[in-house]
Design a protein around this motif. Structure first.
Motif, short mmCIF file in Angstrom:
data_model
loop_
_atom_site.label_atom_id
_atom_site.label_comp_id
_atom_site.label_asym_id
_atom_site.label_seq_id
_atom_site.Cartn_x
_atom_site.Cartn_y
_atom_site.Cartn_z
N UNK A 1 -9.53 15.15 7.28
CA UNK A 1 -10.06 14.55 8.45
C UNK A 1 -9.07 14.18 9.32
N UNK A 2 -9.24 14.19 10.76
CA UNK A 2 -8.14 13.84 11.61
C UNK A 2 -8.36 12.46 11.99
N UNK A 3 -7.78 11.61 11.79
CA UNK A 3 -7.59 10.12 12.12
C UNK A 3 -6.56 9.69 13.17
N UNK A 4 -7.34 9.10 14.14
CA UNK A 4 -6.11 8.11 15.05
C UNK A 4 -6.28 6.56 14.65
N UNK A 5 -5.26 6.16 14.47
CA UNK A 5 -4.95 4.75 14.12
C UNK A 5 -4.19 4.23 15.58
N UNK A 6 -5.21 3.33 16.06
CA UNK A 6 -4.75 2.80 17.65
C UNK A 6 -3.90 1.42 17.20
N UNK A 7 -2.80 1.19 17.21
CA UNK A 7 -1.88 0.13 16.77
C UNK A 7 -0.75 0.46 16.27
N UNK A 8 0.40 0.00 16.54
CA UNK A 8 1.63 0.31 15.89
C UNK A 8 2.28 -0.80 15.03
N UNK A 9 1.46 -1.81 14.91
CA UNK A 9 2.14 -2.98 14.07
C UNK A 9 1.86 -2.64 12.67
N UNK A 10 2.11 -3.86 11.55
CA UNK A 10 2.06 -3.49 10.24
C UNK A 10 0.51 -3.08 9.76
N UNK A 11 -0.38 -3.46 10.28
CA UNK A 11 -1.80 -3.13 9.74
C UNK A 11 -2.05 -1.62 10.03
N UNK A 12 -1.81 -1.35 11.55
CA UNK A 12 -1.87 0.31 11.90
C UNK A 12 -0.83 1.15 10.92
N UNK A 63 -9.11 13.07 17.57
CA UNK A 63 -9.49 12.62 16.04
C UNK A 63 -11.14 12.74 15.91
N UNK A 64 -11.35 12.77 14.69
CA UNK A 64 -12.93 12.58 14.29
C UNK A 64 -13.15 11.28 13.94
N UNK A 65 -12.25 10.71 13.46
CA UNK A 65 -12.53 9.09 13.31
C UNK A 65 -11.33 8.27 13.90
N UNK A 66 -11.56 7.20 14.61
CA UNK A 66 -10.65 6.18 15.22
C UNK A 66 -10.67 4.94 14.52
N UNK A 67 -9.70 4.44 14.32
CA UNK A 67 -9.52 3.21 13.55
C UNK A 67 -8.66 2.29 14.46
N UNK A 68 -9.44 0.89 14.96
CA UNK A 68 -8.78 0.14 15.78
C UNK A 68 -8.30 -0.75 15.08
N UNK A 69 -6.77 -0.71 15.21
CA UNK A 69 -5.78 -1.73 14.24
C UNK A 69 -5.06 -2.68 15.47
N UNK A 70 -5.72 -2.76 16.49
CA UNK A 70 -4.88 -3.52 17.51
C UNK A 70 -5.11 -4.95 17.19
#
Length: 217
Positions: A1-12, A63-70
């Motif tokens: 799956x193509x995943x985008x993780x938004x947020x460059x911090x430790x969680x992301x 992406x197919x799935x986006x993760x909001x890690x902001x």
């Protein structure tokens, strides 16, 4: 799956690495790629070449799935920068919490009782399939739950789209979660977001973030 993780911090970073380990094509989204590559993120990126880096809009669009890690306060601006057309029809796994540090630590909640950050995101992006989950855990337990009690603890999902919740649940299961509880529609995210004041006080009392709750029935 193509995943985008938004947020460059430790969680992301933690979520991105784990998803890549499981074979997903992962890209971290940031506002300014040049600035991010020149900062502290550069050292981490050099150790994890399997994780890509792109602008928020580029990452979300592919992406197919986006993760909001902001951060909670930055979620709506970041998602706006990602662009509603790039989020339309996509599953958005929202793991952010609406923490307000205006009065110092411990923070309060900027949204509570009759609303949630997840619902605000859904209203702002009505074509996006928002699922709230993982926000009641520290990052390491989000993606490696079996390091605590062999995974015998609970994680929750909230959302209005049954198929989106199924995809997120499958992802959580692949992380190692064995007790995924579907709370119902997205309004139930109010409850999990309001767990954060308790979580923060437990963190202070236990002096570790490696803990969780278990629903016994």
């Amino acid at each position: 799956m193509r995943i985008a993780v938004l947020g460059t911090g430790s969680v992301g970073q933690t979520v991105a690495v784990r998803a890549a380990e499981l074979g997903h094509q992962v890209t971290i989204g940031t506002r300014d790629v040049t600035v991010t590559r020149a900062g502290e993120f550069a050292g981490w990126a050099a150790q994890h070449p399997e994780v890509g880096l792109a602008t928020l809009s580029e990452a979300a669009g592919a992406a197919e799935l986006v993760v909001n890690a902001t951060s909670g306060s930055g979620s709506l601006p970041a998602l706006a920068a990602a662009g509603a057309p790039n989020l339309a029809g996509k599953i958005l796994l929202d793991i952010a919490n609406p923490l307000d540090f205006g009065a110092g630590f411990p923070p309060s909640l900027s949204v509570h009782n009759t609303d949630s950050l997840a619902e605000q995101i859904q209203r702002e992006f009505p074509q996006t399939r928002v699922v709230k989950s993982l926000n009641t855990l520290t990052a390491e337990l989000m993606v490696h739950p079996r390091q605590l009690a062999d995974g015998a603890h609970s994680v929750f999902v909230s959302g209005d789209d049954a198929e989106a919740k199924r995809v997120v649940t499958d992802l959580l299961t692949s992380f190692g979660h064995t007790d995924v509880i579907d709370l119902g529609d997205l309004s139930t995210a109010r409850g999990t977001e309001m767990l954060l004041p308790l979580w923060l006080r437990l963190y202070g009392r236990l002096d570790t973030a490696i803990f969780n709750v278990k629903v016994v029935r």
